[in-house]
Each structure stands twice: as C-alpha cells, then as structure tokens.
Design an enzyme around this catalytic site. Structure first.
Site, short mmCIF file in Angstrom:
data_model
loop_
_atom_site.label_atom_id
_atom_site.label_comp_id
_atom_site.label_asym_id
_atom_site.label_seq_id
_atom_site.Cartn_x
_atom_site.Cartn_y
_atom_site.Cartn_z
N ARG A 85 33.91 28.92 46.05
CA ARG A 85 33.36 29.95 45.18
C ARG A 85 34.49 30.70 44.49
O ARG A 85 35.40 31.19 45.15
CB ARG A 85 32.49 30.94 45.98
CG ARG A 85 31.91 32.02 45.07
CD ARG A 85 31.16 33.10 45.83
NE ARG A 85 31.02 34.25 44.93
CZ ARG A 85 31.13 35.51 45.30
NH1 ARG A 85 31.36 35.80 46.56
NH2 ARG A 85 30.99 36.47 44.42
N HIS B 91 32.37 39.38 37.93
CA HIS B 91 32.78 40.00 39.19
C HIS B 91 33.57 41.28 38.87
O HIS B 91 34.80 41.33 39.00
CB HIS B 91 33.63 39.02 40.00
CG HIS B 91 33.81 39.38 41.42
ND1 HIS B 91 33.71 38.47 42.45
CD2 HIS B 91 34.09 40.57 42.02
CE1 HIS B 91 33.94 39.07 43.61
NE2 HIS B 91 34.18 40.36 43.37
N GLU C 153 27.47 41.48 43.32
CA GLU C 153 27.24 42.81 43.89
C GLU C 153 27.00 43.92 42.86
O GLU C 153 27.73 44.91 42.81
CB GLU C 153 28.43 43.21 44.78
CG GLU C 153 28.68 42.28 45.93
CD GLU C 153 29.88 42.71 46.78
OE1 GLU C 153 29.85 42.47 48.00
OE2 GLU C 153 30.84 43.29 46.21
N ASN D 213 26.53 39.03 50.61
CA ASN D 213 27.86 39.46 51.05
C ASN D 213 27.69 40.44 52.20
O ASN D 213 27.25 41.57 51.99
CB ASN D 213 28.63 40.12 49.91
CG ASN D 213 29.09 39.13 48.85
OD1 ASN D 213 28.84 37.93 48.96
ND2 ASN D 213 29.76 39.62 47.83
N TYR E 212 29.40 42.15 55.74
CA TYR E 212 30.59 42.40 56.56
C TYR E 212 30.30 43.28 57.77
O TYR E 212 30.91 43.12 58.81
CB TYR E 212 31.68 43.11 55.73
CG TYR E 212 32.28 42.26 54.65
CD1 TYR E 212 33.42 41.50 54.89
CD2 TYR E 212 31.73 42.22 53.37
CE1 TYR E 212 34.00 40.72 53.90
CE2 TYR E 212 32.30 41.44 52.38
CZ TYR E 212 33.43 40.70 52.64
OH TYR E 212 33.99 39.93 51.66
N GLU F 254 29.96 35.93 51.16
CA GLU F 254 31.17 36.57 51.65
C GLU F 254 30.93 37.04 53.08
O GLU F 254 29.90 37.63 53.38
CB GLU F 254 31.57 37.79 50.80
CG GLU F 254 32.14 37.47 49.45
CD GLU F 254 32.59 38.72 48.70
OE1 GLU F 254 32.91 39.75 49.36
OE2 GLU F 254 32.62 38.69 47.46
#
Length: 438
Positions: free
Chosen positions: A10, A55, A101, A241, A243, A315
């Site tokens: 990606r 992005h 995002e 994404n 985390y 991600e």
C-alpha cells in the site's frame, strides 16, 4: 519487499507531485513516471499495488485560491485528480482508496490545528484562523462528497473495464468507558460515533449518524436528495487503521476539560489513563497504547454496524517510546514490535473466525518513515533506515514477519506462535507491508 514475502504494497500518491497546481495547471509527467515505475516493478515481483489517492497533502494553490477543503470547489479538484490517477494507473491498479483517514485529517487540521492548514479555536488550540466547532464538519462534508463523486466516476467509466475495487480508510480507535456507569458507556458509544461512524455512515447509509444530528443539529451539513443517491453505497470496502484503545468519559453530566464538553466531540472526553494508570503499555505516540483486544472489538463493531462490508486492516503497527541516544543495535532488536503484531493479529484472527469479512492486513510500516509532525523520531518500521546513508537494515521483526508469511510461524488466539492459524486463510490479500510514499 519481495524477499520479505509480501503479496501487496500500500502506498499513497502525492497530489502535488501529479498536479502541482491542481486543475489550474498541467499534469506533471515526471510525477506520473515516478508512480508508473513503482507500480510496474511491484507487479514484476508479484506484488499488488494497493493505492491511496489522497493522504493529507494537496497543492498549496488550492488553499490559497479558495481555502481547500472548506470549499466545495475542492470536490472538483479531487475529482480531476482521481480521474488522472484512474487513467494513468488504473490498467494495473485493482485496489483504490480515495482518501486516507478523512476523520483524522478533519480533527488534526481543523479541530486541533496540528496539520496544515492549521485551523483551530479555543479550547482546542491557539491558531491564527479557524473555528473548531464548525470547520471540521464542513471539511468532512466536502471530503465525503469528493469521495462519492470519485467513486461514481470510477464505477461508471473505469471499473467496468479495469475491474478494480474502491473504498475509503477510517482512523478507528476503540473506546472503553472509563467507569462502568451508564453515562460513561454512552460516552464511549458517542466517541465511536463522532469518530468512526462520522466517516462511514454516510457512505453506507447516505447520511451522518442520527446521534451526531441530535447534538450538532444545524451545524452538521445535510446531503441533498441527489447527493444522497451517489453518496450512499459508495464503498466496496472499508480500510481500517487501528492502533489503540482509549477511555471515554461522559461530559454531559460531568465536567470536562480540553474540549470534551463540546458538541464537536460528542460531549465525550477521551484519554489513555485512568487514575494515573495507562490503559496499556505506552508507545512513542502519546495517545497510542498497546491494547490488542481493541482490534477484535473495532472489527466486530464495523462488521455489525455496516452489514459485514469487506474490510482491510490498512494500518497497524508499533513505535517504541522515545529515548535519547538509543543504540542502533537496540533498535534492531525490536522484540516489543513482534509482540505487538502477534497480539493484534491474534485478536484479528478471532474476529475473522467469528465471521468478519477481513480480506487483508498491512503492517505499518515496512521501513522507518516520515511520521508527519514527529518527523523521523518515531520508528514504526520492520526495517531500520540510516538517515545519513539511507541504508536499510532488517530488524528482528522483519525476520519474524518473513517467517510468519512463509507459514513457518503463525499466531493463535492467545498470541502464542503456532502453526495453522486462521489468519493464514484471510481472503484474498492476506499479510502485506506498507509505507506511505510521498
């Protein structure tokens, strides 16, 4: 990447590299050539390109001319950019992400003022321009419409011949109530709505979440009937994404600081600590904590809210807490990164085992990269990069990941290395590495 054993990569296209002046200037052939070389060489090695069109970065001229994402004109510039990408690369690219995002970008650029164009207002920050209560809603609305227009164009003019898929990526934290009270449980739900559902609800259902309309009333923009028609159902997949997990605290019936008591935050304050104790091990990012179970929870939330729309984890990665004068050898011996990926993949495997349609996983990131405001100080990579020579050295995590992909090791539900994990059966773009290329 080929030696690592990944089957997809990606990367993101820099808008300004392709169209330095947006639709007010010509396509930069050197920029197109740059990405053609990447795509062609990936395919030569049997690695599929998974391409993000936008992005965060965009040509400065668009900000100077009309205020970029605060203007509907940005929708037309994005559509032009997307069309150039489809025409230039779509014969070989089968996986498109329109915007990375948008919810995080609206927050960082228009609430906190940490990303360009650095707009904010008190109590979120002290910027020279901006309104943190209103501008993020306008910017997000224009991004939603830009995405939908780009998807409509792709589906009508390019997808029938090129045969690819198109989606969007959401920044997706999980939120846990800071206490077991009903008001904090509701605050956690609102935090999810005002962050994750804000981005995905319009693209699946055609409108923003009712919970947001309840608190934001007329500040929240509305889609016209015509817009609703092409916004609704405008994703083939959701990029996730993920985390970390944060606590959420109610700010309707409780006092809060730092803007949690504002409608734009859903009257919910989010934090990584409770009574001074972190929710999980700290990392190099102040609001990123190691809470592996959040992966299963956020995937299940998306599965249930959006009728199991196909997902890719686009991600997921670890950066160690910042240290001064750390030795390169210590950076290469990144045991905690391995533990992070094992644990998060284990919970992802559980979600897949329970029916979540997750079709791929991208480790953030293949090599130490430029992390926005943090520069090169944070290191998420499987490969260490010497900033003087640009030499790349595999870390211990790269060796583990390579073994994992070769099916010599895998994970089970408790994170223990094992064989025959369900994760190996992810369909069809299983384990992948990724680094944003600007």
């Amino acid at each position: 990447m080929h030696s690592l054993g990944v089957n997809a990569y990606r990367f993101s296209i820099s808008w300004a590299r392709i169209l330095p002046r947006g639709r007010f200037g010509k396509v930069n052939p050197a920029g197109v050539s740059f990405y053609n070389k990447i795509i062609d060489n990936l395919l030569l090695k049997g690695i599929e390109p998974f391409v993000t069109i936008h992005h965060h970065d965009f040509p400065q001229e668009l900000e100077a001319r009309y205020g970029s994402w605060l203007s509907p004109q940005m929708q037309e510039d994005f559509l032009h950019f997307a069309e150039v990408c489809y025409r230039s690369f779509g014969d070989r690219v089968k996986h498109w992400v329109t915007i990375n995002e948008p919810n995080l970008f609206a927050d960082m650029a228009y609430i906190r003022g940490n990303y360009p164009p650095a707009h904010c207002s008190e109590p979120f920050g002290n910027c020279s321009a901006g309104n943190s209560d209103v501008e993020p809603l306008i910017a997000m609305h224009n991004m939603m419409l830009a995405h939908a227009k780009a998807t409509k164009l792709y589906r009508e003019q390019f997808q029938p011949k090129q045969g690819g898929e198109i989606g969007i990526i959401v920044s997706a934290m999980w939120y846990k109530p800071i206490t077991e009270t009903e008001i904090d449980r509701e605050a956690a739900n609102r935090a999810l709505t005002f962050n994750v559902a804000w981005c995905i609800d319009p693209l699946v259902f055609g409108d923003y979440p009712p919970e947001m309309r309840r608190y934001l009333v007329n500040e929240l923009p509305r889609f016209s009937p015509e817009e609703t028609e092409y916004v609704k159902g405008s994703i083939d997949f959701i990029g996730v994404n993920h985390y970390s997990t944060l606590y959420a605290k109610d700010c309707i019936y409780s006092s809060c600081l730092h803007g949690g008591d504002r409608a734009i935050r859903g009257f919910a304050d989010t934090t990584g600590e409770r009574d001074g104790v972190p929710i999980g091990d700290r990392t190099g990012m102040p609001r990123f904590f190691v809470v592996p179970g959040g992966m299963e929870k956020i995937v299940n939330y998306l599965k249930e809210r959006y009728h199991n729309t196909p997902m890719y984890v686009t991600e997921n990665g670890y950066s160690a807490p910042k240290q001064k004068d750390v030795r390169v050898q210590d950076l290469l011996h990144d045991v905690k990164r391995i533990q992070f990926h094992k644990a998060y993949l284990a919970y992802l495997a559980r979600a897949i085992g329970n029916g979540a349609d997750v079709r791929g996983y991208f480790a953030w990131t293949i090599m130490d990269n430029y992390e926005w405001k943090e520069g090169y100080e944070l290191k998420f990579g499987l490969y260490y990069v010497d900033r003087q020579t640009l030499g790349r050295t595999p870390k211990l995590s790269a060796a583990w990941y390579k073994s994992f992909l070769a099916n010599n090791s895998s994970i089970c539900s408790d994170g223990v290395v094992n064989r025959g994990s369900k994760l190996r059966n992810m369909n069809p773009k299983a384990q992948e590495s990724r680094n944003v290329i600007k």
